[in-house]
Structure formats: C-alpha cells, structure tokens
Scaffold this motif. Structure first.
Motif, PDB file in Angstrom:
ATOM      1  N   GLY A   1     -61.820  -9.864  40.978  1.00 53.02           N
ATOM      2  CA  GLY A   1     -62.103 -10.469  40.422  1.00 53.02           C
ATOM      3  C   GLY A   1     -63.755 -11.041  39.358  1.00 53.02           C
ATOM      4  O   GLY A   1     -63.480 -12.086  38.696  1.00 53.02           O
ATOM      5  N   LEU A   2     -64.793 -10.382  39.852  1.00 51.82           N
ATOM      6  CA  LEU A   2     -65.666 -11.190  39.057  1.00 51.82           C
ATOM      7  C   LEU A   2     -66.280  -9.434  37.934  1.00 51.82           C
ATOM      8  O   LEU A   2     -67.107 -10.724  37.285  1.00 51.82           O
ATOM      9  N   MET A   3     -64.984  -8.773  38.537  1.00 50.31           N
ATOM     10  CA  MET A   3     -64.981  -8.792  36.689  1.00 50.31           C
ATOM     11  C   MET A   3     -64.483  -8.901  35.259  1.00 50.31           C
ATOM     12  O   MET A   3     -65.289  -8.785  35.070  1.00 50.31           O
ATOM     13  N   PHE A   4     -63.818  -9.530  35.421  1.00 50.67           N
ATOM     14  CA  PHE A   4     -63.413  -9.834  34.455  1.00 50.67           C
ATOM     15  C   PHE A   4     -64.026 -11.066  33.182  1.00 50.67           C
ATOM     16  O   PHE A   4     -63.088 -11.016  32.893  1.00 50.67           O
ATOM     17  N   PRO A   5     -64.015 -12.348  34.312  1.00 52.03           N
ATOM     18  CA  PRO A   5     -64.697 -13.000  33.231  1.00 52.03           C
ATOM     19  C   PRO A   5     -66.274 -12.324  33.262  1.00 52.03           C
ATOM     20  O   PRO A   5     -66.229 -13.190  31.956  1.00 52.03           O
ATOM     21  N   ALA A   6     -66.628 -11.865  33.210  1.00 51.22           N
ATOM     22  CA  ALA A   6     -67.967 -11.129  33.253  1.00 51.22           C
ATOM     23  C   ALA A   6     -67.926 -10.298  31.813  1.00 51.22           C
ATOM     24  O   ALA A   6     -67.940 -10.146  30.118  1.00 51.22           O
ATOM     25  N   VAL A   7     -66.265  -9.087  31.845  1.00 49.82           N
ATOM     26  CA  VAL A   7     -65.814  -8.541  30.949  1.00 49.82           C
ATOM     27  C   VAL A   7     -64.855  -9.597  29.287  1.00 49.82           C
ATOM     28  O   VAL A   7     -65.574  -9.149  28.984  1.00 49.82           O
ATOM     29  N   LEU A   8     -64.898 -10.451  30.237  1.00 50.01           N
ATOM     30  CA  LEU A   8     -63.811 -11.790  29.470  1.00 50.01           C
ATOM     31  C   LEU A   8     -65.130 -11.963  28.153  1.00 50.01           C
ATOM     32  O   LEU A   8     -65.427 -12.402  26.568  1.00 50.01           O
ATOM     33  N   HIS A   9     -66.366 -12.186  28.923  1.00 51.70           N
ATOM     34  CA  HIS A   9     -66.893 -12.980  28.207  1.00 51.70           C
ATOM     35  C   HIS A   9     -68.470 -12.304  27.201  1.00 51.70           C
ATOM     36  O   HIS A   9     -68.984 -12.618  26.181  1.00 51.70           O
ATOM     37  N   PHE A  10     -68.603 -10.532  28.277  1.00 51.36           N
ATOM     38  CA  PHE A  10     -69.431  -9.900  27.886  1.00 51.36           C
ATOM     39  C   PHE A  10     -68.506  -8.894  25.639  1.00 51.36           C
ATOM     40  O   PHE A  10     -69.424  -8.846  25.066  1.00 51.36           O
ATOM     41  N   THR A  11     -67.590  -9.171  26.153  1.00 55.22           N
ATOM     42  CA  THR A  11     -66.388  -8.744  24.646  1.00 55.22           C
ATOM     43  C   THR A  11     -66.244  -9.506  23.650  1.00 55.22           C
ATOM     44  O   THR A  11     -65.322  -9.447  23.045  1.00 55.22           O
ATOM     45  N   HIS A  12     -66.545 -10.964  24.044  1.00 50.66           N
ATOM     46  CA  HIS A  12     -66.590 -12.065  23.084  1.00 50.66           C
ATOM     47  C   HIS A  12     -64.766 -12.269  22.763  1.00 50.66           C
ATOM     48  O   HIS A  12     -64.798 -12.427  21.478  1.00 50.66           O
ATOM     49  N   SER A  13     -64.190 -12.262  23.912  1.00 51.55           N
ATOM     50  CA  SER A  13     -62.673 -12.560  23.427  1.00 51.55           C
ATOM     51  C   SER A  13     -61.894 -13.543  24.131  1.00 51.55           C
ATOM     52  O   SER A  13     -61.183 -13.342  24.761  1.00 51.55           O
ATOM     53  N   GLU A  14     -62.969 -14.506  24.814  1.00 54.22           N
ATOM     54  CA  GLU A  14     -62.149 -15.516  25.597  1.00 54.22           C
ATOM     55  C   GLU A  14     -61.458 -16.846  23.957  1.00 54.22           C
ATOM     56  O   GLU A  14     -61.620 -16.371  22.891  1.00 54.22           O
ATOM     57  N   ALA A  15     -59.785 -16.830  24.465  1.00 52.58           N
ATOM     58  CA  ALA A  15     -59.293 -17.845  24.260  1.00 52.58           C
ATOM     59  C   ALA A  15     -60.448 -18.772  23.395  1.00 52.58           C
ATOM     60  O   ALA A  15     -60.066 -19.234  22.145  1.00 52.58           O
ATOM     61  N   HIS A  16     -60.394 -19.425  23.982  1.00 56.86           N
ATOM     62  CA  HIS A  16     -61.050 -20.673  24.356  1.00 56.86           C
ATOM     63  C   HIS A  16     -62.802 -20.473  24.878  1.00 56.86           C
ATOM     64  O   HIS A  16     -63.061 -20.328  26.208  1.00 56.86           O
ATOM     65  N   TYR A  17     -63.521 -19.706  23.607  1.00 53.99           N
ATOM     66  CA  TYR A  17     -65.361 -20.007  24.135  1.00 53.99           C
ATOM     67  C   TYR A  17     -66.196 -20.732  24.933  1.00 53.99           C
ATOM     68  O   TYR A  17     -65.899 -22.583  24.908  1.00 53.99           O
ATOM     69  N   GLY A  18     -66.426 -20.705  26.171  1.00 51.38           N
ATOM     70  CA  GLY A  18     -66.950 -21.157  26.927  1.00 51.38           C
ATOM     71  C   GLY A  18     -66.478 -21.928  28.153  1.00 51.38           C
ATOM     72  O   GLY A  18     -66.695 -22.511  29.364  1.00 51.38           O
ATOM     73  N   LYS A  19     -64.610 -22.173  27.843  1.00 48.25           N
ATOM     74  CA  LYS A  19     -63.705 -22.419  29.040  1.00 48.25           C
ATOM     75  C   LYS A  19     -62.498 -21.169  29.297  1.00 48.25           C
ATOM     76  O   LYS A  19     -62.584 -21.489  30.747  1.00 48.25           O
ATOM     77  N   SER A  20     -61.905 -20.663  28.680  1.00 48.46           N
ATOM     78  CA  SER A  20     -61.820 -20.229  28.862  1.00 48.46           C
ATOM     79  C   SER A  20     -61.906 -19.182  30.696  1.00 48.46           C
ATOM     80  O   SER A  20     -61.357 -18.794  31.595  1.00 48.46           O
TER      81      SER A  20
END
Length: 333
Positions: free
Chosen positions: A95-114
C-alpha cells in the motif's frame, strides 16, 4: 486441559493486542495533533519510525534478552501467527509502495491528485483488512494461535500471583495514555526547534529518537515477557504493534486527514519506503522458523543501528527542494 489452554491462548492474544493498542494510542494522538498543524511529514516519519523501532530494536532486544535468559535451547513461538503478521506487513508495504512509485515515475493520470486518491482508496482497503485480521485472530481461528508448549507453562502461570486486577491494569493504561497525549502536543511543537539546536536532521529525530522514547514501555514489557519465555506475548507487543501501526494507524491518519482537508497520503518517499520494505523482509526471514535465540536478536539490533545511521545522514527531499527554491528566488531578486 484443552479448555484451559484455549483460555490462556486467548488471554495472551488479548494481552498483546491491548498492550499494542494502548502503546500505539500515543502515536495516534501525536499524529492527529501534527495533522491539525499541517505537519504531514512529521506524521509519516514518526509512524514509520515506530514500525522500524518495534520490528528491529524492540524485537531484537527481546530475542537477545530471552536468548541470554535461556541459553541452553532456542525459544519457540507460534509460527502461524508470525506468518500472518508478516503477510500483513508486506501488504502494508504494498500500500505504501505504489503511491511512491507513482510519484517518482511521474506516471500519474492527474498530477498531484491520483497519488492522494490512490492513497485514500488503499487506506480504506487496509482498514478492512485489519478488521478482518482481528476477527480472524480473536474469533474465527483462535486455535491457530495456540502457543507451543503451553502445557508446560500452564502450571507456572497459575502459580504467578496477580499484583493488580485486569480492570486496574486497563485503567492505569488509560490514565497514562491520556497523560502522555497531553504532553505530546508540547513534544510535536519542540521537534523543529530541537532539530535546529542539536544540529540533527529532522528525519533522524522523527524516525529514530522520537519512537525510541515513545516505545519505551513496549520495549520493557517485550523484554520482560521474552525472559519469562512467553514469546507469543512478545510478538504480540512488537510485531503486533508494527502491524497495527501499518494497517490501522497510518490508514486511519490518511482518512482523518481527508476529513480535515489535509492531503495526507501513503507516499512516504522513496528512501523511507525502501527502508521499510527491506526491514519487513529481514524480520520475515527471522520469524519463518518459529524459533528465536540471542544471535537473531543481535542481528536485528545491528540492523537497526544501520537504519539509524542511514537516517542520520538522510535529508528529507521535500525540505531540500524547499530550501533550494528559496535560495534561488533570493538570488534572482
């Protein structure tokens, strides 16, 4: 004999759970107070530090002291309970890893919200998983958690005289928790000043020093039960506390921050998430045999010293970015 063993088992499970719950109440109160003041990183780092302290330092010292108290043989604990807790800790890392990976890979669908939305959804799932775990442990599969060698220890437990009653013990825990919660506000306010006056990184104070002080009671009780060869209670205090923080307290803080309008998320930054992941793997390997000795305890303590040294030279990336931005704006002006 089976009925008495079952009652003793339930008492050990409830004892470890109550000890962990009242011990973690302090972390929860400190976290809510810090959230009200917008100190999200302090909340994340202090909760992470409590998990690391319980899994490495508290459990390591308990194994070490128990091994020295019983040097002629390995101490045995319930392997099934340790495996279930290890699985829950790995789920927390997930649960903690995916938000961090999402953030540091810049792969969010909506930056800052996803990232925040994923954290809130995962927190709700983790709360459901922890509630299911409590039902599984205390109601559905109580026989699965029967301590090994209970027959030998039943007579010894019956001979132990109770110094205070159960109601008095719970009352004292409640009173002391309230008193500590009052002092926690002053503690949170003093963290930033202590970091500057002692010339120590804020991450080191939040992750290492603060949890050591906060887990002092759990530390002492875990060692005491290990020396009495009651490792199931020790695991309930140390590993059970880490499970409760990772699967309940952290998701609870995300939900509370959601209600407060604070964007508390499960992105604990890459360094902290990697540290937690490796720690969970190390502890899971130590627990897989269902036995403990002083050497395993020493290994866990040494691992904690490495983690402490790492955070002593670690600078929070958000803080560093803030200072770089601030200094750049001054030069431009």
């Amino acid at each position: 004999m089976r009925l008495s063993n079952l009652l003793a088992t339930l008492a050990q499970q409830l004892g470890g759970l109550l000890n962990a719950t009242f011990g973690n109440a302090t972390e929860m109160i400190i976290s809510i107070y810090a959230l009200k003041n917008g100190m999200i990183r302090v909340v994340q780092q202090s909760l992470l530090g409590s998990i690391l302290s319980n899994m490495l330092l508290v459990l390591g010292c308990a194994f070490f002291a128990g091994g020295l108290a019983h040097p002629d043989r390995d101490q045995v604990f319930n392997k099934a309970s340790a495996v279930v807790n290890s699985g829950l800790l790995l789920m927390a890392v997930l649960g903690l890893m995916f938000p961090a990976v999402l953030h540091f890979t810049h792969s969010e669908a909506h930056y800052g919200k996803s990232e925040v939305s994923l954290s809130r959804f995962s927190s709700c799932i983790m709360l459901v998983a922890y509630a299911s775990y409590l039902f599984f442990q205390l109601k559905s599969q109580r026989s699965l958690y029967s301590p090994i060698g209970e027959e030998e220890e039943t007579t010894e437990d019956e001979e132990d005289e109770k110094e205070i009653t159960q109601a008095e013990a719970i009352s004292w825990l409640f009173v002391l928790t309230i008193w500590i919660s009052i002092l926690s506000g002053y503690l949170v306010d003093a963290i930033q000043g202590a970091s500057e006056s002692l010339n120590m990184p804020l991450a080191f104070i939040s992750v290492i020093l603060l949890p050591i002080v906060g887990n002092a009671a759990e530390h002492a009780s875990a060692i005491m039960f290990a020396m009495k060869n009651k490792l199931d209670i020790t695991l309930g205090v140390a590993i059970g506390s880490s499970t409760q923080i990772s699967m309940f307290v952290i998701p609870f803080c995300v939900v509370i921050g959601w209600m407060m309008g604070e964007e508390m998320d499960l992105n604990f930054q890459l360094f902290e998430t990697a540290t937690l992941f490796i720690t969970v793997l190390v502890v899971a390997f130590m627990l897989q045999e269902g036995t403990s000795n002083y050497f395993k305890g020493l290994m866990l303590i040494l691992c904690y010293l490495i983690v402490a040294a790492s955070f002593f030279v670690h600078v929070d990336p958000k803080s560093s970015k803030y200072f770089v931005y601030r200094s750049t704006s001054i030069v431009i002006s």
